[in-house]
Design a protein around this motif. Structure first.
Motif, PDB file in Angstrom:
ATOM      1  N   ASP A  21      12.860 -37.626   9.115  1.00 43.29           N
ATOM      2  CA  ASP A  21      13.691 -36.422   9.024  1.00 43.29           C
ATOM      3  C   ASP A  21      15.181 -36.795   8.958  1.00 43.29           C
ATOM      4  OD1 ASP A  21      14.474 -33.674   9.283  1.00 43.29           O
ATOM      5  OD2 ASP A  21      14.737 -33.980  11.443  1.00 43.29           O
ATOM      6  N   SER A  22      15.583 -37.760   9.791  1.00 43.62           N
ATOM      7  CA  SER A  22      17.003 -38.124   9.840  1.00 43.62           C
ATOM      8  C   SER A  22      17.446 -38.754   8.515  1.00 43.62           C
ATOM      9  CB  SER A  22      17.274 -39.085  10.998  1.00 43.62           C
ATOM     10  OG  SER A  22      16.726 -40.359  10.743  1.00 43.62           O
ATOM     11  N   ARG A  25      18.032 -36.036   6.073  1.00 40.26           N
ATOM     12  CA  ARG A  25      19.279 -35.297   6.355  1.00 40.26           C
ATOM     13  C   ARG A  25      20.494 -36.101   5.892  1.00 40.26           C
ATOM     14  NH1 ARG A  25      18.789 -31.612  11.619  1.00 40.26           N
ATOM     15  NH2 ARG A  25      16.542 -31.554  11.875  1.00 40.26           N
ATOM     16  N   ARG A 100      26.591 -32.293  12.091  1.00 40.10           N
ATOM     17  CA  ARG A 100      25.208 -32.700  11.738  1.00 40.10           C
ATOM     18  C   ARG A 100      24.509 -33.296  12.957  1.00 40.10           C
ATOM     19  NH1 ARG A 100      27.833 -30.731   8.048  1.00 40.10           N
ATOM     20  NH2 ARG A 100      26.975 -30.404   5.966  1.00 40.10           N
ATOM     21  N   ILE A 104      20.902 -32.156  14.838  1.00 43.14           N
ATOM     22  CA  ILE A 104      19.773 -33.041  15.165  1.00 43.14           C
ATOM     23  C   ILE A 104      19.416 -32.926  16.649  1.00 43.14           C
ATOM     24  CG2 ILE A 104      19.304 -35.515  15.596  1.00 43.14           C
ATOM     25  CD1 ILE A 104      19.902 -36.077  12.756  1.00 43.14           C
TER      26      ILE A 104
END
Ligand SMILES: C[S@@+](CC[C@H](N)C(=O)[O-])C[C@H]1O[C@@H](n2cnc3c(N)ncnc32)[C@H](O)[C@@H]1O
Length: 211
Positions: A21-22, A25, A100, A104
């Motif tokens: 996911d990171s 992003r 950001r 998270i």
């Protein structure tokens, strides 16, 4: 020495999903980014950093539980470190990146304190032998005042230095961290370094050598 077998440390499936996911992003952010004055960074090998933190906690005595990420960007490492029940603070100079990072931390439901500011202790800039190093020249206030802590209050510092400034980060750590504190650096693929400050010097506790 961080053993090459560090990459056999188990990574929980949820953590693997977070890391995927990171990366998405970070890629999306850089793809649509329209302010080139923020330098783009390649995502670190977060799996290896996670495993290196796990190895450090298993094998290295720590002087406390405070973990500080210098220049946390999206705060991926801060979030990962918090799953080991460390007290984690991430400092970042760029407010866009810190936004950001906040997303998270909220989405992954982890406990991390995020602070806008400069991770360099006041006066430490003079330890740089090159005035163009990317860690220098951030026109933001020192983060230590706002968190009410000094660098020597932390047991572990993590940094991902831009190429050519790993020595500078080591010098800052050696000069301002507490004796016994650890510095972990991600310096590129298969290159995670771990230092302990002993007296006024740093001793290498390990460096991965994965093939
Ligand atoms: C190579 S990126 C690493 C990001 C993150 N630590 C990671 O591992 O994914 C370096 C980060 O440090 C930040 N940074 C550089 N110098 C800084 C300073 N003096 N104070 C605060 N943040 C800084 C940059 O804005 C950038 O987000």
């Amino acid at each position: 020495m961080i053993p090459s077998s560090v990459d056999r440390y188990p990574i929980p499936s949820e953590i693997r999903l977070w890391i995927i996911d990171s990366r998405q992003r970070i890629e999306v952010f850089h793809d649509r980014w329209d302010r080139p004055q923020i330098e783009q960074f390649v995502a670190a090998d977060y799996e290896l950093v996670y495993q290196s933190i796990a190895w450090m906690l298993d094998t290295q005595p720590l002087i406390g539980s405070r973990f500080l990420e210098w220049g946390c960007g999206f705060a991926v490492v801060s979030a990962l470190a918090s799953t080991f029940h460390l007290d984690v603070i991430g400092i970042e100079a760029e407010t866009e990146l810190l936004e950001r990072a906040k997303q998270i931390v909220a989405d992954w439901k982890v406990t991390v304190e995020l602070v806008t500011g400069n991770f360099l202790p006041p006066g430490s800039e003079s330890l740089a032998d090159d005035p163009t190093l990317p860690s220098l020249g951030h026109q933001v206030a020192s983060a230590y005042d706002s968190i009410g802590l000094e660098l020597d209050d932390f047991a572990v510092v993590y940094s991902y230095p831009w190429p050519g400034e790993d020595d500078f980060h080591e010098r800052v750590f050696a000069n301002y961290a507490a004796p016994g504190a650890m510095l972990m650096q991600f310096c590129g693929p298969n290159d995670v370094r771990l230092w302990r400050k002993v007296g006024v010097q740093c001793c290498s506790a390990g460096r991965t050598e994965r093939q």
